[in-house]
Design a protein around this motif. Sequence first.
Motif, PDB file in Angstrom:
ATOM      1  N   ALA A 109     -12.800   3.475   5.137  1.00 44.36           N
ATOM      2  CA  ALA A 109     -13.656   3.058   4.012  1.00 44.36           C
ATOM      3  C   ALA A 109     -13.167   1.708   3.458  1.00 44.36           C
ATOM      4  CB  ALA A 109     -13.627   4.125   2.921  1.00 44.36           C
ATOM      5  N   THR A 110     -14.087   0.749   3.362  1.00 44.64           N
ATOM      6  CA  THR A 110     -13.653  -0.620   3.049  1.00 44.64           C
ATOM      7  C   THR A 110     -13.153  -0.753   1.609  1.00 44.64           C
ATOM      8  OG1 THR A 110     -15.993  -1.142   2.798  1.00 44.64           O
ATOM      9  CG2 THR A 110     -14.944  -1.835   4.840  1.00 44.64           C
ATOM     10  N   PHE A 111     -13.752  -0.048   0.656  1.00 45.11           N
ATOM     11  CA  PHE A 111     -13.263  -0.173  -0.734  1.00 45.11           C
ATOM     12  C   PHE A 111     -11.878   0.460  -0.861  1.00 45.11           C
ATOM     13  CE2 PHE A 111     -13.884   4.112  -2.398  1.00 45.11           C
ATOM     14  CZ  PHE A 111     -14.826   4.642  -1.516  1.00 45.11           C
ATOM     15  N   VAL A 112     -11.606   1.447  -0.022  1.00 43.69           N
ATOM     16  CA  VAL A 112     -10.267   2.059  -0.019  1.00 43.69           C
ATOM     17  C   VAL A 112      -9.238   1.056   0.525  1.00 43.69           C
ATOM     18  CG1 VAL A 112      -8.877   3.895   1.041  1.00 43.69           C
ATOM     19  CG2 VAL A 112     -11.118   4.424   0.090  1.00 43.69           C
ATOM     20  N   GLN A 113      -9.635   0.303   1.531  1.00 47.99           N
ATOM     21  CA  GLN A 113      -8.725  -0.733   2.057  1.00 47.99           C
ATOM     22  C   GLN A 113      -8.454  -1.798   0.987  1.00 47.99           C
ATOM     23  OE1 GLN A 113      -9.270  -2.079   6.188  1.00 47.99           O
ATOM     24  NE2 GLN A 113     -11.095  -0.788   6.234  1.00 47.99           N
ATOM     25  N   LYS A 114      -9.475  -2.142   0.219  1.00 45.29           N
ATOM     26  CA  LYS A 114      -9.275  -3.139  -0.852  1.00 45.29           C
ATOM     27  C   LYS A 114      -8.274  -2.599  -1.886  1.00 45.29           C
ATOM     28  CE  LYS A 114     -11.216  -6.607  -1.358  1.00 45.29           C
ATOM     29  NZ  LYS A 114     -10.722  -7.937  -0.899  1.00 45.29           N
ATOM     30  N   ALA A 115      -8.363  -1.305  -2.168  1.00 45.18           N
ATOM     31  CA  ALA A 115      -7.408  -0.696  -3.104  1.00 45.18           C
ATOM     32  C   ALA A 115      -5.996  -0.748  -2.508  1.00 45.18           C
ATOM     33  CB  ALA A 115      -7.807   0.748  -3.402  1.00 45.18           C
ATOM     34  N   GLY A 116      -5.885  -0.490  -1.214  1.00 42.85           N
ATOM     35  CA  GLY A 116      -4.580  -0.554  -0.551  1.00 42.85           C
ATOM     36  C   GLY A 116      -4.005  -1.957  -0.586  1.00 42.85           C
ATOM     37  N   ASP A 117      -4.855  -2.948  -0.384  1.00 41.24           N
ATOM     38  CA  ASP A 117      -4.424  -4.340  -0.431  1.00 41.24           C
ATOM     39  C   ASP A 117      -3.855  -4.654  -1.829  1.00 41.24           C
ATOM     40  OD1 ASP A 117      -4.466  -6.783   1.263  1.00 41.24           O
ATOM     41  OD2 ASP A 117      -5.569  -7.599  -0.435  1.00 41.24           O
ATOM     42  N   ALA A 118      -4.573  -4.183  -2.863  1.00 39.99           N
ATOM     43  CA  ALA A 118      -4.104  -4.404  -4.242  1.00 39.99           C
ATOM     44  C   ALA A 118      -2.774  -3.689  -4.471  1.00 39.99           C
ATOM     45  CB  ALA A 118      -5.150  -3.909  -5.235  1.00 39.99           C
ATOM     46  N   ALA A 119      -2.645  -2.483  -3.904  1.00 40.69           N
ATOM     47  CA  ALA A 119      -1.403  -1.713  -4.094  1.00 40.69           C
ATOM     48  C   ALA A 119      -0.203  -2.501  -3.566  1.00 40.69           C
ATOM     49  CB  ALA A 119      -1.502  -0.361  -3.389  1.00 40.69           C
ATOM     50  N   LEU A 120      -0.373  -3.142  -2.412  1.00 32.98           N
ATOM     51  CA  LEU A 120       0.759  -3.874  -1.820  1.00 32.98           C
ATOM     52  C   LEU A 120       1.038  -5.171  -2.559  1.00 32.98           C
ATOM     53  CD1 LEU A 120       0.190  -3.369   2.023  1.00 32.98           C
ATOM     54  CD2 LEU A 120       1.604  -2.035   0.461  1.00 32.98           C
ATOM     55  N   LYS A 121      -0.022  -5.820  -3.063  1.00 32.91           N
ATOM     56  CA  LYS A 121       0.168  -7.122  -3.716  1.00 32.91           C
ATOM     57  C   LYS A 121       0.562  -6.996  -5.182  1.00 32.91           C
ATOM     58  CE  LYS A 121      -2.948  -9.806  -0.762  1.00 32.91           C
ATOM     59  NZ  LYS A 121      -4.374 -10.027  -0.476  1.00 32.91           N
ATOM     60  N   GLY A 122       0.283  -5.846  -5.787  1.00 35.11           N
ATOM     61  CA  GLY A 122       0.479  -5.684  -7.237  1.00 35.11           C
ATOM     62  C   GLY A 122       1.907  -5.277  -7.578  1.00 35.11           C
ATOM     63  N   PRO A 123       2.135  -5.015  -8.885  1.00 35.30           N
ATOM     64  CA  PRO A 123       3.474  -4.617  -9.333  1.00 35.30           C
ATOM     65  C   PRO A 123       3.886  -3.269  -8.739  1.00 35.30           C
ATOM     66  CG  PRO A 123       1.854  -4.341 -11.084  1.00 35.30           C
ATOM     67  CD  PRO A 123       1.142  -5.025  -9.967  1.00 35.30           C
ATOM     68  N   GLN A 124       5.152  -3.147  -8.367  1.00 36.06           N
ATOM     69  CA  GLN A 124       5.634  -1.914  -7.731  1.00 36.06           C
ATOM     70  C   GLN A 124       6.358  -1.005  -8.746  1.00 36.06           C
ATOM     71  OE1 GLN A 124       4.815  -1.444  -4.230  1.00 36.06           O
ATOM     72  NE2 GLN A 124       3.562  -3.188  -4.882  1.00 36.06           N
ATOM     73  N   ALA A 125       6.213  -1.343 -10.052  1.00 37.47           N
ATOM     74  CA  ALA A 125       6.984  -0.620 -11.077  1.00 37.47           C
ATOM     75  C   ALA A 125       6.693   0.880 -11.061  1.00 37.47           C
ATOM     76  CB  ALA A 125       6.688  -1.206 -12.456  1.00 37.47           C
ATOM     77  N   GLU A 126       5.419   1.256 -10.861  1.00 35.85           N
ATOM     78  CA  GLU A 126       5.096   2.693 -10.910  1.00 35.85           C
ATOM     79  C   GLU A 126       5.695   3.440  -9.718  1.00 35.85           C
ATOM     80  OE1 GLU A 126       1.132   4.076 -12.307  1.00 35.85           O
ATOM     81  OE2 GLU A 126       0.816   1.954 -12.707  1.00 35.85           O
ATOM     82  N   VAL A 127       5.737   2.755  -8.575  1.00 36.53           N
ATOM     83  CA  VAL A 127       6.354   3.379  -7.395  1.00 36.53           C
ATOM     84  C   VAL A 127       7.839   3.604  -7.677  1.00 36.53           C
ATOM     85  CG1 VAL A 127       6.969   3.058  -4.964  1.00 36.53           C
ATOM     86  CG2 VAL A 127       4.712   2.333  -5.786  1.00 36.53           C
ATOM     87  N   ILE A 128       8.473   2.578  -8.241  1.00 35.86           N
ATOM     88  CA  ILE A 128       9.913   2.687  -8.511  1.00 35.86           C
ATOM     89  C   ILE A 128      10.165   3.818  -9.517  1.00 35.86           C
ATOM     90  CG2 ILE A 128      11.880   1.443  -9.544  1.00 35.86           C
ATOM     91  CD1 ILE A 128      10.530  -1.147  -8.314  1.00 35.86           C
ATOM     92  N   ALA A 129       9.311   3.905 -10.543  1.00 36.32           N
ATOM     93  CA  ALA A 129       9.491   4.964 -11.551  1.00 36.32           C
ATOM     94  C   ALA A 129       9.289   6.341 -10.918  1.00 36.32           C
ATOM     95  CB  ALA A 129       8.505   4.743 -12.706  1.00 36.32           C
ATOM     96  N   MET A 130       8.313   6.449 -10.021  1.00 41.14           N
ATOM     97  CA  MET A 130       8.061   7.738  -9.357  1.00 41.14           C
ATOM     98  C   MET A 130       9.276   8.144  -8.514  1.00 41.14           C
ATOM     99  SD  MET A 130       4.893   8.783  -6.831  1.00 41.14           S
ATOM    100  CE  MET A 130       5.403   7.824  -5.418  1.00 41.14           C
ATOM    101  N   VAL A 131       9.817   7.185  -7.786  1.00 42.95           N
ATOM    102  CA  VAL A 131      10.968   7.496  -6.931  1.00 42.95           C
ATOM    103  C   VAL A 131      12.168   7.905  -7.804  1.00 42.95           C
ATOM    104  CG1 VAL A 131      12.598   6.521  -5.257  1.00 42.95           C
ATOM    105  CG2 VAL A 131      10.158   6.060  -5.023  1.00 42.95           C
ATOM    106  N   GLU A 132      12.333   7.240  -8.960  1.00 43.28           N
ATOM    107  CA  GLU A 132      13.437   7.623  -9.859  1.00 43.28           C
ATOM    108  C   GLU A 132      13.245   9.044 -10.383  1.00 43.28           C
ATOM    109  OE1 GLU A 132      16.422   6.166 -10.199  1.00 43.28           O
ATOM    110  OE2 GLU A 132      15.490   5.039  -8.566  1.00 43.28           O
ATOM    111  N   GLU A 133      12.001   9.397 -10.684  1.00 45.87           N
ATOM    112  CA  GLU A 133      11.741  10.771 -11.143  1.00 45.87           C
ATOM    113  C   GLU A 133      12.042  11.770 -10.014  1.00 45.87           C
ATOM    114  OE1 GLU A 133      11.301  12.254 -13.895  1.00 45.87           O
ATOM    115  OE2 GLU A 133      10.558  14.212 -13.225  1.00 45.87           O
ATOM    116  N   PHE A 134      11.670  11.419  -8.787  1.00 46.13           N
ATOM    117  CA  PHE A 134      11.990  12.295  -7.648  1.00 46.13           C
ATOM    118  C   PHE A 134      13.505  12.440  -7.496  1.00 46.13           C
ATOM    119  CE2 PHE A 134       7.693  11.477  -5.459  1.00 46.13           C
ATOM    120  CZ  PHE A 134       7.229  12.731  -5.783  1.00 46.13           C
ATOM    121  N   ARG A 135      14.222  11.352  -7.756  1.00 45.95           N
ATOM    122  CA  ARG A 135      15.690  11.416  -7.647  1.00 45.95           C
ATOM    123  C   ARG A 135      16.247  12.453  -8.635  1.00 45.95           C
ATOM    124  NH1 ARG A 135      19.292   7.516  -6.054  1.00 45.95           N
ATOM    125  NH2 ARG A 135      17.754   5.850  -6.178  1.00 45.95           N
TER     126      ARG A 135
END
Length: 393
Positions: free
Chosen positions: A269-295
Amino acid sequence: MKYAQRLGRITTAASFDMLARGKALEAQGRSIIHLGIGEPDFDTPAFVREAAKAALDQGFTHYGPAPGLPEFRRTIAETWRARRGIPCEAKHVVVCPGAKPVLFFAMLSLLEAGDEIIIPSPAFPNYGSMAQFAEGRVVTTPLLPGRGFDLDVDALRTRINPRTRAIVLNSPHNPTGAVLPEATLHAVRELVLQHDLSVIADDIYADMVYEGGYTSFASLPDMFERTVTVDGFSKTYAMTGWRLGFGLMTEPLAKHMATLMNNSNSCTATFVQKAGDAALKGPQAEVIAMVEEFRARRKLVVDGLNAIPGVSCFNPPGAFYAFPRVDAPGLTSAQLADRLLDEAGVVTLPGTGFGDGGEGYLRLSYANTQENLREGLRRIAAFLAGLPAAQRA
Ligand SMILES: Cc1ncc(COP(=O)(O)O)c(C=O)c1O
């Protein structure tokens, strides 16, 4: 209607069955703690959701190229070169609706009927199912519980013969949470070169590593040309339901995989790919916070499990799974998981859902709130304490 025999060679993973059983009990009013399914309990970051909405409004509602949108393939290649040191370019990337289709297409592309594929046990169950569907012959090789579920390279060596075509590596590992040490990766590399093998490297949990380093197999010298790297957005960006993954592979294989995509899905799905593109280019703070919570949850769960008599749990350096050994003599791990669900209201998965190497173990996903994890541990401890002495350590 008459069904093709090949349907007998494919199976559904136990996690989805257990989830359904847990949900059915919940619907009857039972309190159920879900430690079964492997998906982050976090929302997809808001800016990623916004990017999908904007893409829909911009008209990304049509077919796109089978291997993925060119810009997105470029973004993935640049990110994976930088993040993991994999020497890939856009032409090596095939975007699929999830990591699973990449695995499926890799099996279909690499295996001739009767070719052997070596899969460490325990393992994500779909590997074996997909390989069999592709008419491959599955050969298992053990992981070593006493060595942090490292691959037994000596055992692996004995499994290789002229019919061996490929090896599956999954690090961080589902179900154990193990991360393969660099020395092991180098030893596998030697075998791959010596016997002219291919590797399917499932790196889907690579952003969830809590200690030690992480090395992607395809980043080792000369391994990119021999590896299909499987990765995606389901875990790192909490996007399981969006269905977005990709493979990194040689250019000829990428062309074949694009043809498989064309024949099966047309495109992701092309709009899903656009969201993925934004995920990689955007701030990674939420990913880092999620990984810290998993820790933090990892510590809670592993310490909690090890405090229960008869339970011992390796401290997993990656993913979001704990894989405790549970001494409940007289009960198989499948019977134990059934009774934990029916009598204690806790969904876990039997280790044997991941192959024979999982007997005696349970898999717990700690993708749940700390409060629920505490309650799940309390229920497991109470259940085990209530077992007749013959079924306790
Ligand atoms: C090891 C492994 N590989 C692949 C997948 C599938 O990922 P996706 O949801 O992107 O298809 C999972 C999901 O649980 C997994 O655990």
